[in-house]
Motif scaffolding. Structure first.
Motif, PDB file in Angstrom:
ATOM      1  N   VAL A  44       1.871 -10.183  -6.597  1.00  0.00           N
ATOM      2  CA  VAL A  44       0.626 -10.368  -6.665  1.00  0.00           C
ATOM      3  C   VAL A  44      -0.266  -9.030  -6.725  1.00  0.00           C
ATOM      4  CG1 VAL A  44      -1.112 -11.637  -4.266  1.00  0.00           C
ATOM      5  CG2 VAL A  44       1.605 -11.601  -4.490  1.00  0.00           C
ATOM      6  N   ASP A  45      -1.464  -9.635  -7.641  1.00  0.00           N
ATOM      7  CA  ASP A  45      -2.062  -8.455  -7.657  1.00  0.00           C
ATOM      8  C   ASP A  45      -4.001  -9.416  -7.554  1.00  0.00           C
ATOM      9  OD1 ASP A  45      -3.683  -6.489  -9.145  1.00  0.00           O
ATOM     10  OD2 ASP A  45      -3.958  -7.382 -11.087  1.00  0.00           O
ATOM     11  N   ALA A  46      -5.334  -8.465  -7.148  1.00  0.00           N
ATOM     12  CA  ALA A  46      -6.243  -9.105  -6.662  1.00  0.00           C
ATOM     13  C   ALA A  46      -6.786  -7.670  -7.564  1.00  0.00           C
ATOM     14  CB  ALA A  46      -6.497  -8.735  -4.975  1.00  0.00           C
ATOM     15  N   VAL A  47      -8.217  -8.256  -8.017  1.00  0.00           N
ATOM     16  CA  VAL A  47      -8.786  -7.506  -8.595  1.00  0.00           C
ATOM     17  C   VAL A  47     -10.563  -8.067  -8.514  1.00  0.00           C
ATOM     18  CG1 VAL A  47      -9.974  -6.338 -11.118  1.00  0.00           C
ATOM     19  CG2 VAL A  47      -8.087  -7.194 -10.596  1.00  0.00           C
ATOM     20  N   ASN A  93       2.802  -6.831   1.587  1.00  0.00           N
ATOM     21  CA  ASN A  93       2.217  -5.035   0.731  1.00  0.00           C
ATOM     22  C   ASN A  93       0.718  -5.385  -0.025  1.00  0.00           C
ATOM     23  OD1 ASN A  93       2.742  -3.877  -2.334  1.00  0.00           O
ATOM     24  ND2 ASN A  93       3.191  -3.029  -0.457  1.00  0.00           N
ATOM     25  N   LEU A  94       0.476  -6.670  -0.587  1.00  0.00           N
ATOM     26  CA  LEU A  94      -1.191  -6.838  -1.412  1.00  0.00           C
ATOM     27  C   LEU A  94      -2.143  -6.251   0.222  1.00  0.00           C
ATOM     28  CD1 LEU A  94      -3.045  -7.415  -3.315  1.00  0.00           C
ATOM     29  CD2 LEU A  94      -3.013  -9.613  -2.812  1.00  0.00           C
ATOM     30  N   VAL A  95      -2.081  -7.054   1.184  1.00  0.00           N
ATOM     31  CA  VAL A  95      -3.127  -6.866   1.941  1.00  0.00           C
ATOM     32  C   VAL A  95      -2.883  -5.310   2.851  1.00  0.00           C
ATOM     33  CG1 VAL A  95      -3.495  -6.691   4.566  1.00  0.00           C
ATOM     34  CG2 VAL A  95      -2.640  -9.004   3.232  1.00  0.00           C
ATOM     35  N   THR A  96      -1.896  -4.702   3.054  1.00  0.00           N
ATOM     36  CA  THR A  96      -1.635  -3.272   2.934  1.00  0.00           C
ATOM     37  C   THR A  96      -2.681  -2.871   2.188  1.00  0.00           C
ATOM     38  OG1 THR A  96       0.541  -3.701   4.265  1.00  0.00           O
ATOM     39  CG2 THR A  96      -0.518  -1.565   3.859  1.00  0.00           C
ATOM     40  N   ASN A  97      -2.391  -2.526   0.876  1.00  0.00           N
ATOM     41  CA  ASN A  97      -2.794  -1.909  -0.314  1.00  0.00           C
ATOM     42  C   ASN A  97      -4.570  -2.176  -0.558  1.00  0.00           C
ATOM     43  OD1 ASN A  97      -0.449  -0.646  -1.153  1.00  0.00           O
ATOM     44  ND2 ASN A  97       0.151  -1.993  -2.030  1.00  0.00           N
ATOM     45  N   LEU A  98      -4.569  -3.808  -0.089  1.00  0.00           N
ATOM     46  CA  LEU A  98      -5.849  -4.253  -0.051  1.00  0.00           C
ATOM     47  C   LEU A  98      -6.629  -3.340   0.764  1.00  0.00           C
ATOM     48  CD1 LEU A  98      -7.993  -5.949  -2.103  1.00  0.00           C
ATOM     49  CD2 LEU A  98      -7.373  -7.791  -0.387  1.00  0.00           C
TER      50      LEU A  98
END
Length: 162
Positions: A47-50, A96-101
């Motif tokens: 999952v990727d957020a930009v 994992n996305l929330v942590t990295n975000l």
């Protein structure tokens, strides 16, 4: 067109592979297909957020979330296990996305403080700040949410009686 200056694009991708292991030889018996976990399953999810600044066409930051699930299943339960692995993989990747975000947002805040000339924050005319709701909208949402909570608890209590 819509008066938006910043936009977040979220995408996801998931790949699943299934291979037969040596234990799959037991499928020649009816019992083996139901009891022996001879299928090896791999599920990879991203999952990727930009975050982009539209007027400058500049990427502000990016945060990926990934997961990898390795499992096994019986021949009979293969599709059910693949669906379960798919859902679990998506949840793990989203966590994992929330942590990295959060980490990327903290880095971005430090970068803006270190180089304020590179990131000009300008408020549009009529901006009231912070995304706060007007009191009547907040009250309406509170009433609707309270009613929904009360209604669901009432139904649970009704089910418990029978």
């Amino acid at each position: 067109m819509y008066g938006i200056d910043v936009i977040t694009l979220v995408s996801y991708d998931q790949v699943q592979h299934t291979d037969e292991g040596m234990l799959s030889l037991s499928y020649w018996t009816i019992v083996g297909a139901y009891t022996v976990r001879g299928e090896k399953n791999d599920t990879g999810t991203m999952v990727d957020a930009v975050l982009y600044d539209i007027p400058s066409r500049k990427m502000l930051f990016r945060a990926p979330g990934t997961s990898r699930i390795k499992g096994s299943s019986t021949l009979v339960n293969l599709s059910e296990q693949l669906r379960t692995d798919s859902l679990n993989g998506f949840h793990l990747a989203a966590d994992n996305l929330v942590t990295n975000l959060q980490l990327e947002l903290d880095r971005f805040r430090k970068k803006v403080k270190a180089m304020p000339e590179s990131y000009a924050i300008e408020h549009q005319p009529g901006y009231t700040g912070g995304g706060s709701l007007e009191a009547r909208y907040a009250l309406t949402l509170l009433v609707i949410g309270g009613f929904a909570l009360w209604s669901s608890r009432r139904k649970e209590g009704f089910r418990d009686k029978f």
